[in-house]
Design an enzyme around this catalytic site. Structure first.
Site, PDB file in Angstrom:
ATOM      1  N   HIS A 174      -7.164  -5.466   2.244  1.00  0.00           N
ATOM      2  CA  HIS A 174      -5.986  -5.080   2.934  1.00  0.00           C
ATOM      3  C   HIS A 174      -5.184  -6.233   3.977  1.00  0.00           C
ATOM      4  CE1 HIS A 174      -6.762  -0.897   2.169  1.00  0.00           C
ATOM      5  NE2 HIS A 174      -8.103  -1.472   2.160  1.00  0.00           N
TER       6      HIS A 174
ATOM      7  N   HIS B 146     -10.416  -5.175  -2.959  1.00  0.00           N
ATOM      8  CA  HIS B 146      -9.163  -5.419  -2.569  1.00  0.00           C
ATOM      9  C   HIS B 146      -9.062  -5.991  -1.388  1.00  0.00           C
ATOM     10  CE1 HIS B 146     -10.005  -1.259  -2.589  1.00  0.00           C
ATOM     11  NE2 HIS B 146      -9.228  -0.996  -1.184  1.00  0.00           N
TER      12      HIS B 146
ATOM     13  N   ASP C 230       0.929  -1.215  -0.115  1.00  0.00           N
ATOM     14  CA  ASP C 230       0.100   0.097   0.003  1.00  0.00           C
ATOM     15  C   ASP C 230       0.974   1.189  -0.039  1.00  0.00           C
ATOM     16  OD1 ASP C 230      -3.402   0.467   0.866  1.00  0.00           O
ATOM     17  OD2 ASP C 230      -1.881   2.117   1.101  1.00  0.00           O
ATOM     18  N   ILE C 231       0.507   2.164  -0.726  1.00  0.00           N
ATOM     19  CA  ILE C 231       1.117   3.389  -1.012  1.00  0.00           C
ATOM     20  C   ILE C 231       1.243   4.349   0.280  1.00  0.00           C
ATOM     21  CG2 ILE C 231      -0.610   5.143  -1.708  1.00  0.00           C
ATOM     22  CD1 ILE C 231       1.313   5.900  -4.068  1.00  0.00           C
TER      23      ILE C 231
ATOM     24  N   GLY D  31     -15.236   3.247   4.318  1.00  0.00           N
ATOM     25  CA  GLY D  31     -13.838   3.940   3.953  1.00  0.00           C
ATOM     26  C   GLY D  31     -13.176   3.460   2.478  1.00  0.00           C
TER      27      GLY D  31
ATOM     28  N   ASN E  65     -12.820  -3.076   2.673  1.00  0.00           N
ATOM     29  CA  ASN E  65     -13.835  -1.943   2.956  1.00  0.00           C
ATOM     30  C   ASN E  65     -14.768  -1.983   1.783  1.00  0.00           C
ATOM     31  OD1 ASN E  65     -12.159  -0.811   5.093  1.00  0.00           O
ATOM     32  ND2 ASN E  65     -10.660   0.187   3.920  1.00  0.00           N
TER      33      ASN E  65
HETATM   34  P1  AMP Z   1      -9.803   1.433   0.472  1.00  0.00           P
HETATM   35  O1  AMP Z   1      -9.678   2.981   0.973  1.00  0.00           O
HETATM   36  O2  AMP Z   1     -10.087   0.266   1.176  1.00  0.00           O
HETATM   37  O3  AMP Z   1     -10.412   1.499  -1.201  1.00  0.00           O
HETATM   38  O4  AMP Z   1      -8.286   1.165  -0.093  1.00  0.00           O
HETATM   39  C1  AMP Z   1      -7.607   1.717  -1.107  1.00  0.00           C
HETATM   40  C2  AMP Z   1      -5.999   1.686  -0.462  1.00  0.00           C
HETATM   41  O5  AMP Z   1      -5.462   1.950  -1.920  1.00  0.00           O
HETATM   42  C3  AMP Z   1      -5.712   2.612   0.281  1.00  0.00           C
HETATM   43  O6  AMP Z   1      -5.113   2.023   1.284  1.00  0.00           O
HETATM   44  C4  AMP Z   1      -4.607   3.788  -0.440  1.00  0.00           C
HETATM   45  O7  AMP Z   1      -3.396   4.176   0.325  1.00  0.00           O
HETATM   46  C5  AMP Z   1      -4.082   2.608  -1.532  1.00  0.00           C
HETATM   47  N1  AMP Z   1      -3.295   2.972  -2.747  1.00  0.00           N
HETATM   48  C6  AMP Z   1      -3.978   4.225  -3.373  1.00  0.00           C
HETATM   49  N2  AMP Z   1      -3.100   4.494  -4.619  1.00  0.00           N
HETATM   50  C7  AMP Z   1      -2.211   3.620  -4.355  1.00  0.00           C
HETATM   51  C8  AMP Z   1      -1.041   3.216  -5.071  1.00  0.00           C
HETATM   52  N3  AMP Z   1      -0.812   3.873  -6.560  1.00  0.00           N
HETATM   53  N4  AMP Z   1      -0.085   2.221  -5.004  1.00  0.00           N
HETATM   54  C9  AMP Z   1      -0.769   1.502  -3.800  1.00  0.00           C
HETATM   55  N5  AMP Z   1      -1.908   1.796  -2.979  1.00  0.00           N
HETATM   56  C10 AMP Z   1      -2.615   2.697  -3.301  1.00  0.00           C
END
Ligand code: AMP
Length: 114
Positions: A102, A100, A28-29, A93, A87
Site C-alpha cells: 500500500h 501488495h 485502491d478501490i 488485516g 499487511n
Molecule cells: P489488504 O487488506 O492489505 O489485503 O489490502 C487489500 C486492498 O485491496 C484493500 O485496501 C482493498 O480496498 C483493495 N481492493 C480490493 N478489491 C479491489 C479492487 N477491485 N480494486 C482495487 N483495490 C481493491
C-alpha cells in the site's frame, strides 16, 4: 487467479497508473488517504512471509516501483512523503492473498499505526 491477477489481466477494471515487467500499480478501490495506491508483483506470491530466495528480484522491484509511483504522483519529497504498508496475515488485516504494497500519501499519517 487471484483478484489482483485478474486486474493485471484486465479481467476486472481498475485505475492502473503504472506497469512494467515486474509489477503493476493501481488506485485502491477503498482509499484510506487522498493517495492510496497498491503496488502488486506480477508473480502471485501470497504474502511476504511466503516469499522465497528466488523472489529477491521481485521483492526489490516492488520497492523501486513504489519510489517511481511516488514520484509520478508528486509525493516523493521529504516535505510531502508517503508511507508503504504490507499487511501480512489476519492480525495485520490482510484481505487479498496476493502480496501488495500500500502506498499512502496526501495527508499526515499517524504513528504508531492502529
Ligand atoms: P489488504 O487488506 O492489505 O489485503 O489490502 C487489500 C486492498 O485491496 C484493500 O485496501 C482493498 O480496498 C483493495 N481492493 C480490493 N478489491 C479491489 C479492487 N477491485 N480494486 C482495487 N483495490 C481493491
Amino acid at each position: 487467479m487471484t483478484l489482483f491477477e485478474k486486474i493485471i489481466a484486465r479481467e476486472i477494471p481498475a485505475q492502473i497508473i503504472y506497469e512494467d515487467e515486474w509489477a503493476c500499480a493501481f488506485h485502491d478501490i477503498s482509499p484510506q488517504a487522498p493517495i492510496h495506491v497498491l503496488i502488486v508483483p506480477k508473480k502471485a506470491i501470497p504474502r511476504v512471509g511466503e516469499a522465497v530466495a528466488e523472489d529477491q528480484s521481485q521483492l526489490g522491484a516492488l520497492l523501486l516501483t513504489a519510489g517511481k509511483v511516488a514520484s509520478q504522483l508528486g509525493v516523493n519529497e521529504r516535505s510531502t512523503g508517503f508511507r508503504l504498508v504490507i499487511n501480512n496475515g489476519v492480525n495485520a488485516g490482510e484481505t487479498v492473498p496476493h502480496l501488495h504494497v500500500h502506498l499512502l500519501a496526501g495527508r499526515s499519517l499517524d504513528w504508531p499505526p492502529g
